[in-house]
Scaffold this motif. Structure first.
Motif, mmCIF file in Angstrom:
data_model
loop_
_atom_site.group_PDB
_atom_site.id
_atom_site.type_symbol
_atom_site.label_atom_id
_atom_site.label_comp_id
_atom_site.label_asym_id
_atom_site.label_seq_id
_atom_site.Cartn_x
_atom_site.Cartn_y
_atom_site.Cartn_z
ATOM 1 N N VAL A 221 0.854 -1.195 0.000
ATOM 2 C CA VAL A 221 0.000 0.000 0.000
ATOM 3 C C VAL A 221 0.887 1.240 0.000
ATOM 4 C CG1 VAL A 221 -1.875 1.220 1.173
ATOM 5 C CG2 VAL A 221 -1.694 -1.282 1.376
ATOM 6 N N VAL A 222 0.671 2.128 -0.964
ATOM 7 C CA VAL A 222 1.413 3.384 -1.027
ATOM 8 C C VAL A 222 0.460 4.513 -0.651
ATOM 9 C CG1 VAL A 222 2.665 4.992 -2.493
ATOM 10 C CG2 VAL A 222 3.042 2.529 -2.746
ATOM 11 N N ASP A 223 0.732 5.129 0.511
ATOM 12 C CA ASP A 223 -0.071 6.268 0.973
ATOM 13 C C ASP A 223 0.486 7.538 0.346
ATOM 14 O OD1 ASP A 223 -1.836 4.854 2.605
ATOM 15 O OD2 ASP A 223 -0.410 4.808 4.254
ATOM 16 N N ASN A 224 -0.284 8.145 -0.538
ATOM 17 C CA ASN A 224 0.211 9.292 -1.299
ATOM 18 C C ASN A 224 -0.672 10.516 -1.071
ATOM 19 O OD1 ASN A 224 2.430 9.704 -3.487
ATOM 20 N ND2 ASN A 224 0.684 10.913 -4.178
ATOM 21 N N TYR A 225 -0.628 11.017 0.146
ATOM 22 C CA TYR A 225 -1.408 12.215 0.482
ATOM 23 C C TYR A 225 -0.681 12.985 1.571
ATOM 24 C CZ TYR A 225 -2.947 8.605 3.760
ATOM 25 O OH TYR A 225 -2.979 7.569 4.653
ATOM 26 N N LEU A 226 -0.983 14.265 1.638
ATOM 27 C CA LEU A 226 -0.391 15.150 2.625
ATOM 28 C C LEU A 226 -1.221 15.155 3.909
ATOM 29 C CD1 LEU A 226 0.619 18.120 0.321
ATOM 30 C CD2 LEU A 226 2.195 16.898 1.840
ATOM 31 N N GLU A 227 -0.537 15.325 5.038
ATOM 32 C CA GLU A 227 -1.203 15.441 6.334
ATOM 33 C C GLU A 227 -0.785 16.738 7.011
ATOM 34 O OE1 GLU A 227 -3.377 13.569 8.148
ATOM 35 O OE2 GLU A 227 -3.720 12.147 6.520
ATOM 36 N N ALA A 237 -4.027 18.568 -2.677
ATOM 37 C CA ALA A 237 -3.932 17.232 -3.243
ATOM 38 C C ALA A 237 -3.239 17.247 -4.602
ATOM 39 C CB ALA A 237 -5.319 16.611 -3.374
ATOM 40 N N ALA A 238 -3.396 18.353 -5.338
ATOM 41 C CA ALA A 238 -2.772 18.431 -6.661
ATOM 42 C C ALA A 238 -1.251 18.339 -6.570
ATOM 43 C CB ALA A 238 -3.175 19.736 -7.354
ATOM 44 N N LEU A 239 -0.685 18.754 -5.445
ATOM 45 C CA LEU A 239 0.768 18.694 -5.290
ATOM 46 C C LEU A 239 1.284 17.265 -5.332
ATOM 47 C CD1 LEU A 239 1.190 21.301 -2.402
ATOM 48 C CD2 LEU A 239 1.492 21.686 -4.864
ATOM 49 N N GLY A 272 -5.758 15.282 -10.485
ATOM 50 C CA GLY A 272 -4.479 14.708 -10.864
ATOM 51 C C GLY A 272 -4.572 13.459 -11.720
ATOM 52 N N ASP A 273 -3.597 12.569 -11.557
ATOM 53 C CA ASP A 273 -3.345 11.515 -12.540
ATOM 54 C C ASP A 273 -3.394 10.107 -11.977
ATOM 55 O OD1 ASP A 273 -2.561 13.316 -14.856
ATOM 56 O OD2 ASP A 273 -1.103 13.971 -13.357
ATOM 57 N N VAL A 274 -4.088 9.891 -10.856
ATOM 58 C CA VAL A 274 -4.009 8.578 -10.209
ATOM 59 C C VAL A 274 -4.520 7.455 -11.107
ATOM 60 C CG1 VAL A 274 -6.235 8.823 -9.000
ATOM 61 C CG2 VAL A 274 -4.484 7.267 -8.116
ATOM 62 N N ALA A 302 3.639 20.995 -9.430
ATOM 63 C CA ALA A 302 2.393 20.411 -9.931
ATOM 64 C C ALA A 302 2.317 20.432 -11.450
ATOM 65 C CB ALA A 302 1.201 21.136 -9.343
ATOM 66 N N GLY A 303 3.471 20.481 -12.107
ATOM 67 C CA GLY A 303 3.471 20.424 -13.560
ATOM 68 C C GLY A 303 3.156 19.029 -14.048
ATOM 69 N N THR A 304 3.087 18.859 -15.352
ATOM 70 C CA THR A 304 2.768 17.552 -15.936
ATOM 71 C C THR A 304 3.910 17.098 -16.839
ATOM 72 O OG1 THR A 304 1.612 18.617 -17.785
ATOM 73 C CG2 THR A 304 0.296 17.981 -15.875
#
Length: 305
Positions: A221-227, A237-239, A272-274, A302-304
């Motif tokens: 499990v990869v937790d990919n969010y800011l706290e 979240a876009a970051l 984003g791109d999940v 936050a570029g692409t």
């Protein structure tokens, strides 16, 4: 005569069995892959949404909308609220949803989507397994639950769909709450291991090792969010959800741990791109040629790609 009747019974049972699916979770190729060889998009605090009126929200949409968008892993935190199991973000007074209504949403989605497999990551330190199981019964969701034994190989998505066992439930804190053991309510951290969740800077996302669970267990499990905010925002979240940051983080962890990230957990799934990046992990979209030695960056971009 007895042999003829036995043969007829086998034929009738075969006729009653549904045919093998030709598409699983949106892709024909996934039907032949085992559950632990697939990457799935997931939502952290899936119930803690603007749609549910939760003050400290991490999502915008309801569980139904998240599933319709393509989310296949839902993280659900269960707390008692006036004697009933609820999904609440720390304090039920700040908003939430009854567990049974959430499970009814999942069941309705599965009823309408016969070729989809969904995973629930549940946790509770105050509600017993018996109480939780009763809500699964009340929502008529247990009939979809996959019973599994630790050490047993995972079936393919196609086999899970054909058998009707299309919900996998990983539950944490079973030992502290008490209650009966259920063969479909799997010990979450015996089966899964996950990266640290308390990420507040860009460099924190370079951590791919096990924070909870036993490293090397069946599912990563990869937790990919800011706290870093009391109330998270789509802009925040876009970051982390936007490429190149997200795809580089996933490819970096896959490279460092030599393991496929199975559950990619994000806030605000619509940002984003999940979904694209899960396709990359599953081999349905090309991976970028980014220099992973430069991950993590010293700041967010936050570029692409």
């Amino acid at each position: 005569m007895r042999h003829a009747l036995a043969a007829l019974s086998v034929i009738l049972l075969a006729c009653d069995s549904p045919p093998p699916p030709t598409v699983c979770n949106g892709h024909a190729e996934l039907c032949a892959r085992t559950y632990d060889a697939v990457a799935f998009p997931g939502t952290h605090d899936a119930y803690a949404s603007v749609a549910n009126g939760v003050y400290a929200h991490d999502q915008t949409y309801s569980l139904t909308r998240q599933l319709q968008d393509g989310v296949r892993v839902l993280h659900l935190e269960i707390l008692p609220n006036n004697g009933e199991p609820w999904l609440c973000h720390a304090i039920c007074g700040l908003g939430g949803q009854s567990l049974v209504s959430a499970l009814q949403e999942v069941r309705a989605f599965l009823d309408a989507s016969p070729t989809e497999v969904v995973t629930l990551l549940t946790e509770s330190s105050q509600v017993t397994t018996d109480q939780i199981a009763a809500e699964f019964d009340a929502a008529d969701l247990k009939r979809y639950a996959r019973a599994h034994t630790l050490g047993q190989p995972w079936p393919t998505l196609g086999a899970m769909i054909q058998s009707g066992e299309r919900v996998v439930v990983f539950h944490a804190d079973q030992s502290s709450t008490g209650g009966a053991a259920f063969d479909w309510m799997l010990d979450r951290f015996a089966w899964t291991w996950e990266t640290p969740w308390n990420n507040v800077t860009s460099t924190d996302f370079g951590r791919c090792d096990a924070d909870r669970g036993t490293k090397g267990s069946s599912l990563y499990v990869v937790d990919n969010y800011l706290e870093d905010l009391v109330v998270e925002t789509p802009e925040n979240a876009a970051l982390t959800n936007t490429n190149p940051f997200l795809i580089d983080r996933l490819l970096h962890c896959r490279q460092v741990e030599s393991t496929l990230p199975n559950f990619v957990m994000v806030n605000f799934e619509e940002v984003g791109d999940v979904f694209h990046d899960v396709d990359v992990l599953n081999g349905f979209a090309p991976a970028p040629s980014d220099d992973l030695s430069k991950f993590p960056p010293s700041s967010f971009d936050a570029g692409t790609d």
